[in-house]
Structures are given as structure tokens and as C-alpha cells.
Design a protein around this motif. Structure first.
Motif, PDB file in Angstrom:
ATOM      1  N   GLU A 120      -5.171  -7.273  -1.723  1.00 61.33           N
ATOM      2  CA  GLU A 120      -6.035  -7.190  -0.515  1.00 61.33           C
ATOM      3  C   GLU A 120      -5.360  -6.460   0.648  1.00 61.33           C
ATOM      4  O   GLU A 120      -5.906  -6.427   1.756  1.00 61.33           O
ATOM      5  N   GLN A 121      -4.203  -5.910   0.393  1.00 59.17           N
ATOM      6  CA  GLN A 121      -3.504  -5.182   1.463  1.00 59.17           C
ATOM      7  C   GLN A 121      -4.245  -3.863   1.738  1.00 59.17           C
ATOM      8  O   GLN A 121      -4.606  -3.150   0.804  1.00 59.17           O
ATOM      9  N   HIS A 122      -4.486  -3.563   3.040  1.00 61.09           N
ATOM     10  CA  HIS A 122      -5.290  -2.383   3.369  1.00 61.09           C
ATOM     11  C   HIS A 122      -4.452  -1.271   3.979  1.00 61.09           C
ATOM     12  O   HIS A 122      -3.608  -1.518   4.832  1.00 61.09           O
ATOM     13  N   ILE A 123      -4.752  -0.055   3.536  1.00 64.57           N
ATOM     14  CA  ILE A 123      -4.114   1.145   4.101  1.00 64.57           C
ATOM     15  C   ILE A 123      -5.259   2.064   4.508  1.00 64.57           C
ATOM     16  O   ILE A 123      -6.135   2.347   3.689  1.00 64.57           O
ATOM     17  N   ILE A 124      -5.248   2.527   5.748  1.00 63.00           N
ATOM     18  CA  ILE A 124      -6.256   3.532   6.099  1.00 63.00           C
ATOM     19  C   ILE A 124      -5.576   4.719   6.786  1.00 63.00           C
ATOM     20  O   ILE A 124      -4.488   4.582   7.366  1.00 63.00           O
TER      21      ILE A 124
END
Ligand SMILES: NC(=O)c1ccc[n+]([C@@H]2O[C@H](COP(=O)([O-])OP(=O)(O)OC[C@H]3O[C@@H](n4cnc5c(N)ncnc54)[C@H](OP(=O)(O)O)[C@@H]3O)[C@@H](O)[C@H]2O)c1
Length: 271
Positions: free
Chosen positions: A57-61
Motif C-alpha cells: 500500500e506504499q504510494h509513489i507519485i
């Protein structure tokens, strides 16, 4: 893991010191937003960050914006917040450097360097501030340079922009403390990044000899020092002993440093 599930926004996160710091923060479990101008480089960096995620669930944008345009960076940061929530940490690493002889450089280089390095950092800080103030916490990390502690031959557009960041950090620190927001300033030495390679294209010979006297760091080494500084909540972050001494003693050391630099320049000029 102090950084786990924290949202870190990194301007200049697609390359060099910003990207190395982003990678380490992702490895520590942070959600990371990276902002820079060129979409292709951003997408490549995003893929590198995705590859080191430590939980699904780790987010990178990644978002494209020019930090020297207030409306662009404000909008980009608002989008990061929409997607990943208010930022816990801002790392303002976006910057450029175009060395040369003062009398030869076109004026637009001085204007552009100040617009990106100084105002680009200031605009990013102003854009995260309302969210950090609302949360009564946050950490702002400003990337200056060793050239922000002493003026260096050939760096007339760059040194003043990094000196300006020192003034900003020192005056901002006390103000933001009362909102629960910490400020750090980093003084990296020469670091092996695409910026250094671009610098070397226009760097005067004298400047190469002067800067060649110090060790070149890896972006990972600088990033590791930034993370240590964040963990210790240091106001001043100095990668290595040379930067530590320079930061603590720059005014006292200036006469000796200037004598030494002048000696190097004289050696070149008298050939
Ligand atoms: N490398 C060194 O020796 C050294 C030493 C001391 C301090 N520093 C400082 O460390 C920071 C990072 O430098 P670096 O060496 O890692 O450089 P780098 O590898 O060239 O990375 C610079 C980053 O800033 C972005 N950027 C540049 N102009 C921008 C703009 N107008 N708007 C948004 N993003 C912009 C670049 O992406 P786009 O071009 O796609 O926008 C890139 O992501 C800089 O502030 C630099 O001055 C570097």
C-alpha cells in the motif's frame, strides 16, 4: 521506522541527491511524491522508487512542475496532498548551476538561477506551509551547498542563490518552531550527479582546480546524511568533516581559504 507511512514531498526528486533521498525514504516505508519538470525523467525515477517499496500500500507519485513558477508548484503540491494527504516532510532539492566567468555569463543565467534555487525553494515552502500549520507539525529540508557558505570563483550565479537559502533557513527556523514545524538546511559538498556533469561543461579551469581539492561525494552518501539529520532533528546538516568545519568556521577560515584560492588562480593566470 520513523519515516513509515509519512508523506514526503521532494522537489528535484527525479535525479541526483533528491532521487537518492527519495529511494532511501521509500526503503524506510515513506509515501513519496516527487516533483520536477521533465516527465520522462520523473517516470523513470518513479519506476526506480516503485522497485524498492517495502509494503504493497506504499504510494509513489510524480508530478511535473517548474518550481520557479509559483502557480505550478502550488498546484503540484495541492495535487500531492489530494492523493497522499498532508506532507510530513518537504525536501526542497530542485536546483541548477551554471558556472562561468562573471563578465561573460549572460544576465538571464543569474536570474534563472535565483528564480529556481531561491524562489523555487521559497514557493515550495509556502505551498506546504498551510498543511503543516494545520497539522501543527512538519519538517522542511532546504538544500543549500558548500558554495552557500563561502563564495567560490566561477560560481557567481550559484553561490548567491545558496547564500540566500541560508538566510531564509536561519530566519525561518525560529518562526516555524512555534507552529511545531522544524527546518533543516543541508550543505552538500561536490556530489556526483547529473548537475555536476552539466557544471563541468562550463566550469572555468580555475574553478575545477579549486573544487578539485575536495572529495566528491556520492548522492547516496549525501542522502544517508540527510536521513540521519532528519532523525536527529538537526537544523544544520553537513555531509563530511570538511563541510562541518566550513559551516562552523567559515568567517574565520575565509582569509586562509581566499589566500589559497587566489594562489590557485594565480598559478593558472601566470601560465
Ligand atoms: N551535485 C552537487 O555537487 C551539489 C553540491 C551541493 C549542492 N547541490 C544541490 O543539491 C540539489 C540537487 O542537485 P543535484 O546535484 O542532485 O542535481 P540534479 O541531479 O541535476 O537534480 C536536480 C533536480 O532538480 C530538478 N529541477 C531543476 N530545475 C527545476 C525546476 N525549475 N523546477 C522543478 N524541478 C527542477 C531536476 O529535474 P528537471 O530538470 O526535470 O526539472 C532534477 O530532478 C540542488 O539544489 C543543488 O544545487 C548539489
Amino acid at each position: 521506522m520513523k519515516f513509515k507511512r509519512q508523506h514526503v514531498i521532494i522537489t528535484g526528486g527525479s535525479s541526483g541527491i533528491g532521487k537518492a533521498t527519495a529511494i532511501m525514504l521509500v526503503q524506510e516505508g515513506a509515501h513519496v511524491s516527487i516533483v520536477a519538470r521533465h516527465l520522462e525523467t520523473l517516470e523513470t525515477a518513479k519506476a526506480e522508487l516503485e522497485a524498492v517499496k517495502v509494503y504493497p500500500e506504499q504510494h509513489i507519485i510524480c508530478l511535473s512542475a517548474d518550481v520557479s513558477q509559483h502557480d505550478q508548484i502550488e498546484l503540484a503540491i495541492a495535487r500531492c496532498v489530494e492523493e497522499l494527504g498532508p506532507p510530513d516532510i518537504l525536501i526542497a532539492s530542485a536546483g541548477i548551476s551554471h558556472p562561468g566567468y562573471f563578465h561573460e555569463l549572460p544576465l538571464h543565467i543569474f536570474e534563472e538561477t535565483m528564480a529556481i534555487n531561491y524562489f523555487g525553494t521559497l514557493y515550495a515552502i509556502r505551498s506546504v506551509l498551510p498543511f503543516m500549520q494545520q497539522n501543527k507539525r512538519g519538517h522542511i529540508v532546504i538544500i543549500s551547498s558548500g558554495a552557500g557558505l563561502i563564495g567560490i570563483y566561477g560560481y557567481t550565479p550559484y553561490s548567491p542563490s545558496k547564500f540566500a537559502l541560508r538566510g531564509l533557513a536561519e530566519s525561518l527556523r525560529g518562526e516555524l518552531k512555534y507552529f511545531g514545524i522544524d527546518v533543516s538546511i543541508v550543505y552538500p559538498p561536490d556530489t556526483d550527479t547529473p548537475q555536476l556533469a552539466v557544471e563541468n561543461l562550463t566550469k572555468p579551469h580555475e574553478t575545477k582546480l579549486i573544487t578539485g581539492t575536495a572529495k566528491t561525494w556520492s548522492p547516496e552518501g549525501v542522502a544517508a546524511t540527510i536521513l540521519q539529520g532528519l532523525l536527529k532533528n538537526d537544523f544544520v546538516i553537513t555531509p563530511g568533516l570538511e563541510m562541518k568545519l566550513l559551516q562552523g568556521w567559515h568567517s574565520m577560515l575565509a582569509p586562509v581559504i581566499n589566500w589559497y584560492f587566489d594562489k590557485i588562480v594565480k598559478g593558472v593566470r601566470s601560465i
